[in-house]
Design a protein around this motif. Structure first.
Motif, PDB file in Angstrom:
ATOM      1  N   SER A   1      -4.939  -1.348  32.567  1.00  0.00           N
ATOM      2  CA  SER A   1      -3.665  -1.680  33.203  1.00  0.00           C
ATOM      3  C   SER A   1      -3.795  -1.925  34.696  1.00  0.00           C
ATOM      4  CB  SER A   1      -2.655  -0.549  32.948  1.00  0.00           C
ATOM      5  OG  SER A   1      -3.165   0.679  33.460  1.00  0.00           O
ATOM      6  N   ASP A   2      -4.831  -1.347  35.335  1.00  0.00           N
ATOM      7  CA  ASP A   2      -4.985  -1.519  36.783  1.00  0.00           C
ATOM      8  C   ASP A   2      -5.984  -2.597  37.155  1.00  0.00           C
ATOM      9  OD1 ASP A   2      -7.142  -0.201  35.756  1.00  0.00           O
ATOM     10  OD2 ASP A   2      -7.300   1.299  37.350  1.00  0.00           O
ATOM     11  N   ALA A   3      -6.516  -3.342  36.162  1.00  0.00           N
ATOM     12  CA  ALA A   3      -7.520  -4.363  36.456  1.00  0.00           C
ATOM     13  C   ALA A   3      -6.916  -5.531  37.225  1.00  0.00           C
ATOM     14  CB  ALA A   3      -8.158  -4.851  35.158  1.00  0.00           C
ATOM     15  N   LEU A   4      -5.742  -5.969  36.795  1.00  0.00           N
ATOM     16  CA  LEU A   4      -5.078  -7.119  37.423  1.00  0.00           C
ATOM     17  C   LEU A   4      -3.642  -6.722  37.740  1.00  0.00           C
ATOM     18  CD1 LEU A   4      -6.414  -9.803  34.930  1.00  0.00           C
ATOM     19  CD2 LEU A   4      -7.183  -9.496  37.272  1.00  0.00           C
ATOM     20  N   ASN A   5      -3.248  -6.932  38.989  1.00  0.00           N
ATOM     21  CA  ASN A   5      -1.883  -6.590  39.388  1.00  0.00           C
ATOM     22  C   ASN A   5      -1.298  -7.710  40.227  1.00  0.00           C
ATOM     23  OD1 ASN A   5      -2.905  -6.160  42.113  1.00  0.00           O
ATOM     24  ND2 ASN A   5      -3.735  -4.236  41.311  1.00  0.00           N
ATOM     25  N   SER A   6      -0.136  -7.469  40.779  1.00  0.00           N
ATOM     26  CA  SER A   6       0.563  -8.512  41.545  1.00  0.00           C
ATOM     27  C   SER A   6      -0.221  -8.959  42.772  1.00  0.00           C
ATOM     28  CB  SER A   6       1.948  -8.002  41.972  1.00  0.00           C
ATOM     29  OG  SER A   6       1.814  -6.811  42.743  1.00  0.00           O
ATOM     30  N   GLY A   7      -1.120  -8.109  43.258  1.00  0.00           N
ATOM     31  CA  GLY A   7      -1.912  -8.491  44.433  1.00  0.00           C
ATOM     32  C   GLY A   7      -3.155  -9.295  44.104  1.00  0.00           C
ATOM     33  N   THR A   8      -3.464  -9.448  42.815  1.00  0.00           N
ATOM     34  CA  THR A   8      -4.638 -10.209  42.399  1.00  0.00           C
ATOM     35  C   THR A   8      -4.288 -11.687  42.327  1.00  0.00           C
ATOM     36  OG1 THR A   8      -5.362  -8.314  41.078  1.00  0.00           O
ATOM     37  CG2 THR A   8      -6.422 -10.429  40.656  1.00  0.00           C
TER      38      THR A   8
ATOM     39  N   ALA B   1      -0.839  -8.687  29.646  1.00  0.00           N
ATOM     40  CA  ALA B   1      -0.069  -9.787  29.068  1.00  0.00           C
ATOM     41  C   ALA B   1       1.040 -10.237  30.019  1.00  0.00           C
ATOM     42  CB  ALA B   1       0.516  -9.360  27.719  1.00  0.00           C
ATOM     43  N   GLU B   2       1.697  -9.282  30.670  1.00  0.00           N
ATOM     44  CA  GLU B   2       2.742  -9.634  31.634  1.00  0.00           C
ATOM     45  C   GLU B   2       2.158 -10.380  32.830  1.00  0.00           C
ATOM     46  OE1 GLU B   2       6.223  -7.416  34.323  1.00  0.00           O
ATOM     47  OE2 GLU B   2       4.827  -6.246  33.096  1.00  0.00           O
ATOM     48  N   TRP B   3       1.016  -9.886  33.345  1.00  0.00           N
ATOM     49  CA  TRP B   3       0.373 -10.564  34.484  1.00  0.00           C
ATOM     50  C   TRP B   3      -0.045 -11.978  34.106  1.00  0.00           C
ATOM     51  CZ3 TRP B   3      -4.353 -12.844  35.138  1.00  0.00           C
ATOM     52  CH2 TRP B   3      -4.722 -13.160  36.441  1.00  0.00           C
ATOM     53  N   LEU B   4      -0.596 -12.125  32.910  1.00  0.00           N
ATOM     54  CA  LEU B   4      -1.072 -13.433  32.467  1.00  0.00           C
ATOM     55  C   LEU B   4       0.097 -14.416  32.324  1.00  0.00           C
ATOM     56  CD1 LEU B   4      -3.790 -14.726  31.583  1.00  0.00           C
ATOM     57  CD2 LEU B   4      -3.163 -14.178  29.228  1.00  0.00           C
ATOM     58  N   THR B   5       1.205 -13.940  31.809  1.00  0.00           N
ATOM     59  CA  THR B   5       2.378 -14.803  31.627  1.00  0.00           C
ATOM     60  C   THR B   5       2.957 -15.250  32.960  1.00  0.00           C
ATOM     61  OG1 THR B   5       2.897 -13.656  29.559  1.00  0.00           O
ATOM     62  CG2 THR B   5       4.651 -14.962  30.562  1.00  0.00           C
ATOM     63  N   ASN B   6       2.918 -14.374  33.958  1.00  0.00           N
ATOM     64  CA  ASN B   6       3.539 -14.675  35.254  1.00  0.00           C
ATOM     65  C   ASN B   6       2.576 -15.281  36.275  1.00  0.00           C
ATOM     66  OD1 ASN B   6       5.951 -13.579  34.294  1.00  0.00           O
ATOM     67  ND2 ASN B   6       5.394 -11.513  34.955  1.00  0.00           N
ATOM     68  N   SER B   7       1.339 -15.539  35.914  1.00  0.00           N
ATOM     69  CA  SER B   7       0.360 -16.097  36.858  1.00  0.00           C
ATOM     70  C   SER B   7       0.507 -17.614  36.916  1.00  0.00           C
ATOM     71  CB  SER B   7      -1.060 -15.709  36.442  1.00  0.00           C
ATOM     72  OG  SER B   7      -1.245 -14.329  36.503  1.00  0.00           O
TER      73      SER B   7
ATOM     74  N   SER C   1      -4.689 -24.124  30.434  1.00  0.00           N
ATOM     75  CA  SER C   1      -5.913 -24.065  29.637  1.00  0.00           C
ATOM     76  C   SER C   1      -6.610 -22.722  29.777  1.00  0.00           C
ATOM     77  CB  SER C   1      -6.863 -25.194  30.066  1.00  0.00           C
ATOM     78  OG  SER C   1      -7.171 -25.088  31.453  1.00  0.00           O
ATOM     79  N   ASP C   2      -6.493 -22.069  30.930  1.00  0.00           N
ATOM     80  CA  ASP C   2      -7.103 -20.749  31.113  1.00  0.00           C
ATOM     81  C   ASP C   2      -6.282 -19.661  30.431  1.00  0.00           C
ATOM     82  OD1 ASP C   2      -8.977 -22.052  32.585  1.00  0.00           O
ATOM     83  OD2 ASP C   2      -8.675 -20.919  34.429  1.00  0.00           O
ATOM     84  N   ARG C   3      -4.972 -19.733  30.543  1.00  0.00           N
ATOM     85  CA  ARG C   3      -4.126 -18.684  29.955  1.00  0.00           C
ATOM     86  C   ARG C   3      -4.237 -18.659  28.432  1.00  0.00           C
ATOM     87  NH1 ARG C   3       1.705 -19.385  32.473  1.00  0.00           N
ATOM     88  NH2 ARG C   3       1.032 -21.532  32.813  1.00  0.00           N
ATOM     89  N   THR C   4      -4.527 -19.799  27.833  1.00  0.00           N
ATOM     90  CA  THR C   4      -4.628 -19.848  26.367  1.00  0.00           C
ATOM     91  C   THR C   4      -6.007 -19.454  25.856  1.00  0.00           C
ATOM     92  OG1 THR C   4      -5.143 -22.223  26.521  1.00  0.00           O
ATOM     93  CG2 THR C   4      -2.848 -21.606  26.151  1.00  0.00           C
ATOM     94  N   THR C   5      -6.898 -19.037  26.751  1.00  0.00           N
ATOM     95  CA  THR C   5      -8.204 -18.547  26.278  1.00  0.00           C
ATOM     96  C   THR C   5      -8.138 -17.100  25.819  1.00  0.00           C
ATOM     97  OG1 THR C   5      -8.882 -17.875  28.517  1.00  0.00           O
ATOM     98  CG2 THR C   5      -9.439 -20.120  27.822  1.00  0.00           C
ATOM     99  N   ALA C   6      -7.076 -16.370  26.176  1.00  0.00           N
ATOM    100  CA  ALA C   6      -6.917 -14.972  25.745  1.00  0.00           C
ATOM    101  C   ALA C   6      -6.307 -14.974  24.341  1.00  0.00           C
ATOM    102  CB  ALA C   6      -6.042 -14.206  26.725  1.00  0.00           C
TER     103      ALA C   6
ATOM    104  N   VAL D   1      -0.368 -14.821  25.448  1.00  0.00           N
ATOM    105  CA  VAL D   1       0.813 -15.209  26.241  1.00  0.00           C
ATOM    106  C   VAL D   1       2.011 -15.498  25.359  1.00  0.00           C
ATOM    107  CG1 VAL D   1      -0.496 -16.094  28.197  1.00  0.00           C
ATOM    108  CG2 VAL D   1      -0.018 -17.601  26.274  1.00  0.00           C
ATOM    109  N   GLU D   2       1.781 -15.657  24.057  1.00  0.00           N
ATOM    110  CA  GLU D   2       2.881 -15.941  23.139  1.00  0.00           C
ATOM    111  C   GLU D   2       3.304 -14.712  22.343  1.00  0.00           C
ATOM    112  OE1 GLU D   2       1.651 -19.177  20.703  1.00  0.00           O
ATOM    113  OE2 GLU D   2       1.629 -20.640  22.354  1.00  0.00           O
ATOM    114  N   VAL D   3       2.635 -13.585  22.581  1.00  0.00           N
ATOM    115  CA  VAL D   3       2.986 -12.345  21.873  1.00  0.00           C
ATOM    116  C   VAL D   3       4.071 -11.623  22.662  1.00  0.00           C
ATOM    117  CG1 VAL D   3       2.138 -10.114  21.071  1.00  0.00           C
ATOM    118  CG2 VAL D   3       0.679 -12.148  20.889  1.00  0.00           C
TER     119      VAL D   3
END
Length: 730
Positions: free
Chosen positions: A351-358, A380-386, A392-397, A411-413
């Motif tokens: 949960s702390d790997a990626l945050n709003s400051g990343t 998932a929230e960070w990925l959706t809001n990035s 193309s990058d967001r759909t690799t997860a 991103v679709e879950v």
């Protein structure tokens, strides 16, 4: 090639000419088939193809040209030319010359004498030069760029480049260089770019580069650099900005690696054998902005490994064995913009790997077994809001588990679908009933871990099985890693065994390769057996057993009493080597289990003469034999091992061939006997494999990565979670 490297130089020359003379330049008409045919694709650039008389015809035409009609770069590909004669282009004004034939092995001393002006660039690539044409080059004291790539050079002596003190660019790639004498290259005080890709240079050989204080770019890719990359592996090059070490055999990056490289901005280490990044590994490379570690064997990256790379912008860790994306990897890299993690074993993102400051502009996670449970909610929230990440990058997860979300884009879950533990069990859909989903009961029979041993290479587990559980078949071995207050499923290994084949069914020994485990980390091991021999019936039941949490530290030597073992990986049963003729080895590997043909099932074979590695090949397990030719005089030591790793490791099987076998008489017979033996062995092993497979065949166990909260750690609770994994296939 060299011609491309001259474009900037030629552009400046052409620009200067156009400022003083507005007459448009015209391509000289030189066409006398079959002797020569020429064309121009750039201003003042002439490219010609011809036979052994082409250079004479071209010279006759160019001598009659005067500025601004002259040619700056002449690029010739000629046939049937093995020697460049004296006064090759006497009286011709050129700034750059490239001559290739594929056959030139000698350059006359006066080949470049008599030119009408100073030559700034010379290329003799794709020839058969065995030594640097020092005498001929001495006539070119103003030479700035030299290309001798794709020749047969083996040694550079102290006088190889005598008189070329103005060289700034030297291309020596794809030769056979293994020896660099002291001052062979370091005497070139103005050299800025040195390319040595595709040679046979060892760590000792490159020590001759010491003292090159003007060097800014160095390419040592595809050589024989082996062992750890440490502080003194390469001589300190304080002005170097770009260093390429890809396609070597480097095994790790040690603390303070590459000390003295104070200006380095780009480091390429892909396609090595690196499995460990020590703490403070890059502490001496604070100027680094690009780091490529793709195609290695890295399992984990600690926070201290990359902590000093505060200027790093691009990091490539694709095609490794990372288990998780954690804050240790991302947080210290405050200027990171591109992170590539494709084709790892990442199942969780903390949960702390990626945050709003990343702020990442590129993040790729293709081909990772993401476990889409509640622990991925923040990611998932960070990925959706990035918004900076391309679609193309967001759909690799992509989710691998749970089965209800398999192959779904993260991103679709929706957030309410990311469930954990009891929530998932209670809210998930009820399993379908009927003949396709039998409810397999859990037996009350006991399985207890009696002995745990770790020798630094593999983990040996001796389980005590209650006698009444027989007959039984082995199903799987699960490995959980303790991470804080949680335990995460790290590995799920299918195991093949049958109690009827054991001397004592009450004692079951399993061997687990330790390559994916980290020293000092804490793990729990759980085994799943199928009571009833693995045959689907109403009487079949699961027999479960789990160990306590055990730290991974080396233990005492294994018990002297032999115990039956069932390896979790294919291993080598025998290695046969025959010297069919001087310098030629026939190598045949016999595998314990006959694997199905798979591209990723590899064998590594290495041949040593004395203490030197003289040949190394990778084989597919489906065809475990090869012939290696052109070897030096023996005796030889031949080693083979499973996997894409050094074939002299602890899992290797080696054999020494004491003396060559005379190729007359028995040589052909030995080959026939060896081939027949291998064919017969393969048929027998295949038959055994198919019979065992029919007995134990069942649907494939899907890999899962279920996390569960820590609580009272009793045996019943662990059996519950193991059962969830073990019954997935049913």
């Amino acid at each position: 090639m060299l011609a491309l490297l001259l474009l900037l130089l030629l552009a400046s020359l052409v620009s200067g000419r156009n400022d003083t003379d507005k007459t448009p330049w015209r391509c000289p008409e030189i066409t006398q088939p079959p002797a020569v045919s020429c064309s121009c694709d750039l201003p003042h650039t002439l490219r010609c193809i011809g036979d052994n008389s082409a250079l004479q015809v071209i010279g006759d035409v160019l001598r009659g040209l005067v500025p601004p009609a002259t040619v700056s770069l002449l690029d010739c590909t000629v046939q049937n030319v093995s020697v460049l004669p004296d006064l090759l282009l006497e009286g011709v004004l050129l700034h750059g010359l490239v001559v290739s034939s594929g056959e030139i092995h000698h350059v006359s001393e006066r080949a470049f004498s008599g030119l009408a002006g100073p030559l700034q660039a010379l290329g003799l690539p794709n020839n058969k030069l065995q030594t640097v044409p020092t005498a001929a080059l001495s006539a070119l004291p103003t030479l700035d760029r030299l290309d001798l790539s794709h020749n047969h050079l083996e040694t550079l002596t102290a006088g190889s480049f005598k008189g070329l003190s103005n060289l700034t660019f030297l291309e020596l790639s794809e030769n056979r260089l293994s020896v660099l004498e002291v001052n062979a290259i370091s005497s070139l005080s103005k050299l800025q770019t040195l390319r040595l890709r595709g040679n046979k240079l060892s760590v000792n050989a490159v020590s001759a580069l010491e003292g090159m204080h003007s060097l800014q770019e160095l390419d040592l890719s595809d050589n024989l650099l082996a062992g750890p990359l440490g502080a003194t592996t390469l001589p300190a090059l304080s002005a170097l900005r770009v260093l390429q070490l890809a396609h070597n055999q480097l095994s790790s990056v040690r603390r303070g690696a590459l000390t003295g490289f104070t200006s380095l901005v780009s480091l390429t280490l892909h396609h090595n054998q690196i499995d460990v990044l020590e703490d403070n590994a890059f502490s001496e490379l604070r100027t680094l902005t690009q780091l490529d570690l793709a195609h290695n064997r890295i399992v984990a990256v600690s926070g201290n490994s990359l902590a000093h790379l505060t200027r790093l912008v691009q990091l490539d860790l694709a095609h490794n064995f990372l288990r998780a994306l954690t804050a240790d990897l991302v947080v210290p890299l405050r200027n990171l913009q591109e992170l590539r993690l494709d084709d790892n074993d990442i199942s969780m993102v903390t949960s702390d790997a990626l945050n709003s400051g990343t702020v990442l502009r590129r993040l790729t996670l293709a081909d990772n077994p993401l476990n889409c449970d509640c622990s991925l909610a923040e990611f998932a929230e960070w990925l959706t809001n990035s918004s900076l990440l391309p679609t193309s990058d967001r759909t690799t997860a992509v989710c691998a588990t749970p089965p209800s979300l398999e192959n779904g884009l993260l991103v679709e879950v929706s957030p309410h679908e990311l469930l954990c533990g009891q929530d998932e069990e209670e809210t998930g859909p009820a399993p379908p009933q009927g003949p396709l989903n039998p409810q397999v009961p859990v037996s009350g029979k006991q399985v207890t871990l009696r002995i745990f041993q770790y020798d630094g290479v593999s983990v040996t587990l001796l389980w005590s099985v209650e006698a009444s559980a027989a007959p039984y078949a082995c199903d799987a071995l699960f490995v959980y890693e303790e991470e804080g207050a949680h335990e995460v499923l790290l590995e799920s290994n299918p195991v093949r065994c049958n109690s009827s084949h054991l001397a004592d069914p009450r004692a079951l020994t399993l061997t687990l390769p330790g390559a994916g485990l980290l020293l000092g980390h804490r793990y729990r091991y759980c085994v799943v057996l199928l009571e009833g021999g693995g045959v689907t019936s109403d009487e079949m039941a699961l027999v479960l057993g789990c160990s306590d949490i055990i730290p991974l530290i080396p233990t005492a030597e294994p018990q002297s009493q032999p115990l039956p073992e069932f390896s979790l990986t294919t291993h080598i049963a025998a290695l046969h080597v025959n010297v069919s003729s001087p310098g030629t080895l026939l190598i045949v590997i016999q595998l314990w289990e006959q694997p199905l043909p798979k591209a990723h099932c590899l064998l590594t074979v290495a041949v040593f003469a004395g203490s030197s590695l003289v040949a190394q090949q990778h084989l597919n397990c489906s065809h475990p034999q090869t012939v290696i030719k052109d070897l030096p005089v023996g005796p030889y030591r031949v080693c083979a091992a499973t996997g894409d790793f050094p074939s002299t490791g602890p899992r290797a099987r080696c054999i020494t061939v004491q003396q060559p076998v005379t190729p007359q008489g028995l040589g052909g017979l030995n080959i026939v006997i060896a081939t027949g033996f291998v064919a017969l062995s393969s048929v027998l092993l295949l038959g055994l494999y198919l019979a065992t497979r029919r007995l134990l065949q069942r649907p494939k166990l899907l890999p899962t990565h279920q996390c569960f909260l820590a609580g009272p750690q009793d045996e019943e609770q662990h059996s519950r979670y193991v059962k969830l994994h073990a019954t997935t296939k049913l």
